[in-house]
Design a protein around this motif. Structure first.
Motif: not given
Length: 711
Positions: A468, A487-488, A505-507, A509-512, A515
């Motif tokens: 990445t 962004h986290s 509104t907060y997923q 598993y999408d938080d960097p 991840t």
């Protein structure tokens, strides 16, 4: 030869003759040979005064402190002496810029002023029992190592649970000894309401800091005082204002008589772990992988922390405890690798193994089952070498590195289904980590460690985050880290709150950060799988090696490696000669504090408050001075200790407290894998200095009156 040199030589030789200095002995399994050696050295107590499962004994005054240190009960109202560095995190938690107990110290003049420490507990050992036959009855000849481990673990767990089922206040733990060849049950009782009572200023408790850590001569007043509380029936209870001071079964008396060179001394506590039976292949792996990773990675991280701690008091308070914990093992790794080379530890291990090879070859029944022991050890250590090295750097760079990563992994692994008490404790630990986090510092640490890990391992061991960085951030570690922290949601407790409240509104598993955590866990398990077969064979063969050594030297008195269970070590108060032309005395005095403060003027690690300088310069030490009117600060013995022994009681021949063990010496840092009788020393803080600082500097006469002082 000088008289002093003769005394040192006689002291060391006498200890060797009685096998007195080496060994961390199980109190529940003190054999006749060990008891006799103690008696010959001067012990004036019968064995059942040291340990008895049926009546109060000395072991009832010794506690495991928080599971990471040791302590000793010194009053009928539950006062516990331990090291300052053992109580450091609790002192830090109660400190602020306005109330800087780290810098200024703390004293409670009555019960109401004592400060609760909800993260602490103390553990008392009640009894020990050999359960080897029952555990090994579950092992079948056809089992591979994984099957054997599962069978053994199941029986160990069942035996421990039987204890709690009979009495909910008891805890049963079965531990493996001699590499998994023997198993013993230890029965404990924990007390969870522990409160801070007294802490000296860091200029006393941490005098010398990193510079003096693991060094002798030493002048550190490494002590702090806590109190155990219980319910109205003197039973364990969670914190409550209604709890009362705990009344122990046994209180350690305190001696003001001191010691002389050759005086009997024994240490009682909870040493963490040693690897005295480890093969030369395992030692080499430890040096090049685990130790070197700690040296390289922690050195970078700590340099960043220390720079900012010296700049701002708020950061010093936030980072003091974690810096202290990290730097302790960092310097330990440096010293261990140095001592292994200087003392030729690998050569000595290899010579012993060569003797074992000959014995195996000359003994038909041993030859039949152990002919491939050493070839297999060599092959399997070699097979996992690179993956093991990468994992060592991985653990230090990521799992013990950036605190955002640690927070993400804690949240990712949060157990909502656990017991309420465990869930609350986990939440408090996460919140505490947020309270002591500075994002700017953590970002700098993360950037530095990303580069360090890349430079130390083969590219096959790089987790996906490096791809990445290369593809999305032009290879810039700094750009990636800036984006991650921007962004986290997990950089502040707000993200934790949204997660716990299941904010739609907060997923998570999408938080960097999450991840990244998943990416890191995946790579970590890949390394484990790669090493799985070799690691299983290594465990098996190290166990066979351990058993073979004991059979070959059947007449010797073997002790098991340390494993965080209570152990006794004994020997004598004794100086040493670390190298040609140098002889170290067995004690230090307050004169050394004043000398070091002058020699290191301007160095914050050796700063001493004017009030303490005046107090020590006065020479008015009262009943705490020695026969010459001097105040001893620290002393050394040839007792055998390791990490976890910090805060252990050091007793004289009558079982009276002489001081608290708090460190080992630089010249014998390889002691976890090989004991060096001429070099290894335990450093303790003199109990007379402890009492002097409590009474004369802290004004804690109320605490002094509680103690059972003998002179």
């Amino acid at each position: 030869m000088k008289l002093r040199t003769v005394i040192i030589a006689i002291c060391c030789l006498f200890a060797l003759a009685g096998q007195a200095d080496e060994g961390m002995w199980m109190l529940g399994n003190l054999n006749k040979q060990t008891r006799q050696a103690m008696k010959e050295l001067g012990l004036q107590m019968p064995a059942d005064r040291l340990y008895s499962p049926k009546r109060p004994s000395l072991k009832d005054a010794v506690v495991s402190f928080g599971g990471f240190c040791s302590g000793v009960v010194v009053s009928e109202d539950g006062l516990v002496f331990t090291n300052h560095h053992c109580g450091f995190s609790s002192i830090q938690q109660h400190s602020s810029v306005e109330h800087d107990y780290l810098k200024d110290g703390f004293v409670a003049h009555n019960y109401s002023e004592e400060l609760p420490c909800p993260e602490l507990y103390v553990r008392f050992l009640l009894r020990q029992e050999d359960v080897t036959r029952r555990v090994l009855s579950a092992v079948k000849p056809a089992m591979d190592e994984a099957e054997r481990a599962n069978a053994v673990d199941s029986v160990m767990l069942a035996i421990g649970e039987e204890v709690s089922h009979k009495d909910s206040t008891l805890i049963g733990i079965v531990d493996a000894y001699y590499g998994g060849n023997e198993f013993w049950l230890s029965v404990y009782r924990d007390y969870n309401d522990v409160r801070l009572v007294f802490a000296p200023p860091s200029s006393v408790g941490k005098f010398g800091w990193d510079t003096d850590n693991w060094e002798w001569p030493r002048h550190t007043g490494d002590f702090s005082v806590f109190r155990i509380y219980a319910d109205k029936h003197n039973r364990p209870a969670d914190y409550s204002p209604d709890n009362r001071p705990y009344h122990p079964d046994y209180v350690a008396p305190i001696s003001l008589d001191g010691y002389h060179e050759g005086s009997f001394c024994m240490t009682l506590g909870y040493p963490g772990s040693t690897e005295r039976y480890l093969s030369s292949y395992g030692i080499e792996e430890m040096m090049n992988n685990t130790n070197q990773a700690q040296i390289d990675v922690r050195g970078l991280k700590q340099a960043i922390w220390k720079r900012e701690m010296d700049r701002r008091d708020s950061i010093r308070i936030k980072y003091a405890s974690k810096y202290d914990e990290s730097s302790n093992y960092w310097k330990n790794s440096i010293g261990m690798n140095r001592a292994i080379r200087r003392l030729h530890v690998l050569d000595k291990k290899q010579a012993m193994e060569q003797e074992l090879r000959r014995w195996i070859g000359q003994t038909p029944e041993e030859r039949e089952r152990l002919l491939q022991l050493f070839p297999d050890l060599e092959l399997n250590y070699k097979s996992r070498r690179e993956a093991n090295r990468a994992q060592a750097y991985f653990v230090e760079s990521f799992l013990n590195g950036p605190e955002l990563v640690q927070l993400a992994l804690s949240i990712l692994n949060f157990d909502f289904e656990g017991e309420e008490k465990a869930v609350i404790a986990s939440l408090k630990a996460i919140i505490e980590k947020y309270a002591n986090l500075d994002l700017g510092i953590d970002k700098e640490v993360f950037t530095a460690l990303l580069k360090e890990y890349r430079s130390k391992v083969d590219s096959v061991y790089l987790p996906e985050v490096y791809t990445t960085i290369a593809e999305e951030y032009g290879g810039s570690d700094q750009a990636y880290v800036d984006s991650l922290y921007a962004h986290s949601e997990l950089t502040t407790p707000r993200g934790l709150k949204r997660f716990l409240e299941q904010d739609s509104t907060y997923q998570i598993y999408d938080d960097p950060a999450i991840t990244l955590g998943i990416d890191l866990i995946t790579k970590f398990f890949e390394m484990n799988i790669q090493m799985q077969q070799a690691s299983g064979e290594i465990i098996r063969n190290e166990r066979l090696l351990n058993a073979a050594v004991r059979r070959m030297y059947a007449s010797r008195n073997f002790y098991p490696d340390a494993n965080s269970t209570m152990r006794l070590s004994f020997g004598t108060v004794c100086g040493y000669a670390p190298f040609d032309g140098a002889e170290y005395d067995y004690y230090t005095t307050t004169k050394g504090i004043l000398e070091k403060a002058r020699a290191h003027a301007g160095d914050v690690d050796f700063e001493v408050e004017p009030e303490i300088v005046s107090l020590l310069s006065s020479g008015d030490f009262g009943r705490y001075g020695d026969e010459k009117g001097e105040m001893n600060v620290c002393f050394i013995s040839n007792n055998d200790i390791t990490g976890g022994n910090s805060g252990s009681a050091m007793f004289n021949a009558r079982g009276e407290l002489l001081g608290l063990a708090f460190d080992g010496n630089w010249e014998a840092m390889s002691s976890d894998i090989l004991y060096e009788p001429k070099m290894q020393r335990t450093i303790g803080v003199d109990v007379r200095y402890i009492l002097f600082m409590m009474e004369k500097y802290g004004g804690a006469e109320n605490l002094i009156r509680e103690l059972k002082i003998k002179s």
